[in-house]
Motif scaffolding. Structure first.
Motif, PDB file in Angstrom:
ATOM      1  N   TYR A 100      35.407  40.314  34.480  1.00 22.68           N
ATOM      2  CA  TYR A 100      36.665  39.574  34.429  1.00 22.68           C
ATOM      3  C   TYR A 100      37.248  39.637  33.029  1.00 22.68           C
ATOM      4  O   TYR A 100      36.590  40.049  32.074  1.00 22.68           O
ATOM      5  N   ILE A 101      38.495  39.217  32.914  1.00 21.11           N
ATOM      6  CA  ILE A 101      39.187  39.165  31.634  1.00 21.11           C
ATOM      7  C   ILE A 101      39.533  37.711  31.365  1.00 21.11           C
ATOM      8  O   ILE A 101      40.110  37.031  32.217  1.00 21.11           O
ATOM      9  N   THR A 102      39.180  37.236  30.168  1.00 19.78           N
ATOM     10  CA  THR A 102      39.443  35.849  29.809  1.00 19.78           C
ATOM     11  C   THR A 102      40.923  35.648  29.480  1.00 19.78           C
ATOM     12  O   THR A 102      41.691  36.618  29.387  1.00 19.78           O
ATOM     13  N   ALA A 103      41.303  34.399  29.292  1.00 19.12           N
ATOM     14  CA  ALA A 103      42.682  34.070  28.917  1.00 19.12           C
ATOM     15  C   ALA A 103      43.046  34.697  27.568  1.00 19.12           C
ATOM     16  O   ALA A 103      44.227  34.934  27.287  1.00 19.12           O
ATOM     17  N   ASP A 104      42.041  34.984  26.741  1.00 19.14           N
ATOM     18  CA  ASP A 104      42.265  35.627  25.441  1.00 19.14           C
ATOM     19  C   ASP A 104      42.181  37.154  25.531  1.00 19.14           C
ATOM     20  O   ASP A 104      42.049  37.838  24.527  1.00 19.14           O
ATOM     21  N   TRP A 105      42.182  37.687  26.731  1.00 16.33           N
ATOM     22  CA  TRP A 105      42.140  39.125  26.997  1.00 16.33           C
ATOM     23  C   TRP A 105      40.838  39.776  26.541  1.00 16.33           C
ATOM     24  O   TRP A 105      40.811  40.919  26.109  1.00 16.33           O
ATOM     25  N   SER A 154      42.273  34.379  36.199  1.00 19.79           N
ATOM     26  CA  SER A 154      42.131  35.816  36.412  1.00 19.79           C
ATOM     27  C   SER A 154      41.463  36.121  37.740  1.00 19.79           C
ATOM     28  O   SER A 154      40.929  35.244  38.410  1.00 19.79           O
ATOM     29  N   ARG A 155      41.485  37.390  38.092  1.00 14.63           N
ATOM     30  CA  ARG A 155      40.775  37.893  39.258  1.00 14.63           C
ATOM     31  C   ARG A 155      39.410  38.401  38.809  1.00 14.63           C
ATOM     32  O   ARG A 155      39.192  38.671  37.627  1.00 14.63           O
TER      33      ARG A 155
END
Length: 153
Positions: free
Chosen positions: A84-89, A60-61
């Motif tokens: 930020y936003i994790t891979a799990d949103w 993510s950015r």
């Protein structure tokens, strides 16, 4: 407990605290405020390294917010928070730097600190945006950041 509740390190040396701990476990060896301080700093450094690794591997950015204020002792402080936003949103935010800004609080001084922070956390290639208030010094800081980061996006 000290870190969780923001308690002073000297708490471990208060007679009342030591009596309380002894009543729970008479065999517990009490520690000094220096030991608890060192333990907290060690835990902080371990967590910082783990977070830096996560940032390095993240797809993510990152967006930053920075706020500066002046204490009643006329010391300038700035706090930089990374969003930020994790891979799990999951939306996350972490304070990645809190520091004293030397007077005068110029855009160049703030730029040096913010750029150092971005580089320390190795996010200059993953930076999405920076949100600031409308202080005049922020304009010159942003101008300098754009000059230094625009080619890295």
């Amino acid at each position: 407990m000290i870190a969780l509740h923001g308690l002073p390190f000297i708490l471990v040396e208060y007679d009342g605290f030591r009596r309380f701990v002894a009543s729970l476990n008479p065999l517990f060896k009490t520690i000094s405020r220096t030991t608890i301080r060192n333990d907290c700093i060690k835990a902080f450094e371990e967590q910082k390294v783990a977070l830096q690794e996560m940032f390095k591997d993240a797809q993510s950015r990152f967006s930053l917010t920075a706020d500066m204020w002046t204490s009643n002792q006329t010391l300038g402080y700035m706090c930089i928070t990374c969003h930020y936003i994790t891979a799990d949103w999951e939306v996350k935010k972490k304070v990645i730097k809190f520091f004293v800004v030397e007077t005068p609080h110029t855009g160049i001084e703030m730029f040096n600190q913010v750029l150092e922070c971005i580089q320390e956390w190795n996010i200059e290639y993953k930076l999405f945006g920076i949100t600031l208030d409308n202080a005049a010094a922020n304009d010159s800081m942003v101008f300098e950041l754009k000059l230094n980061l625009v080619d890295k996006v």
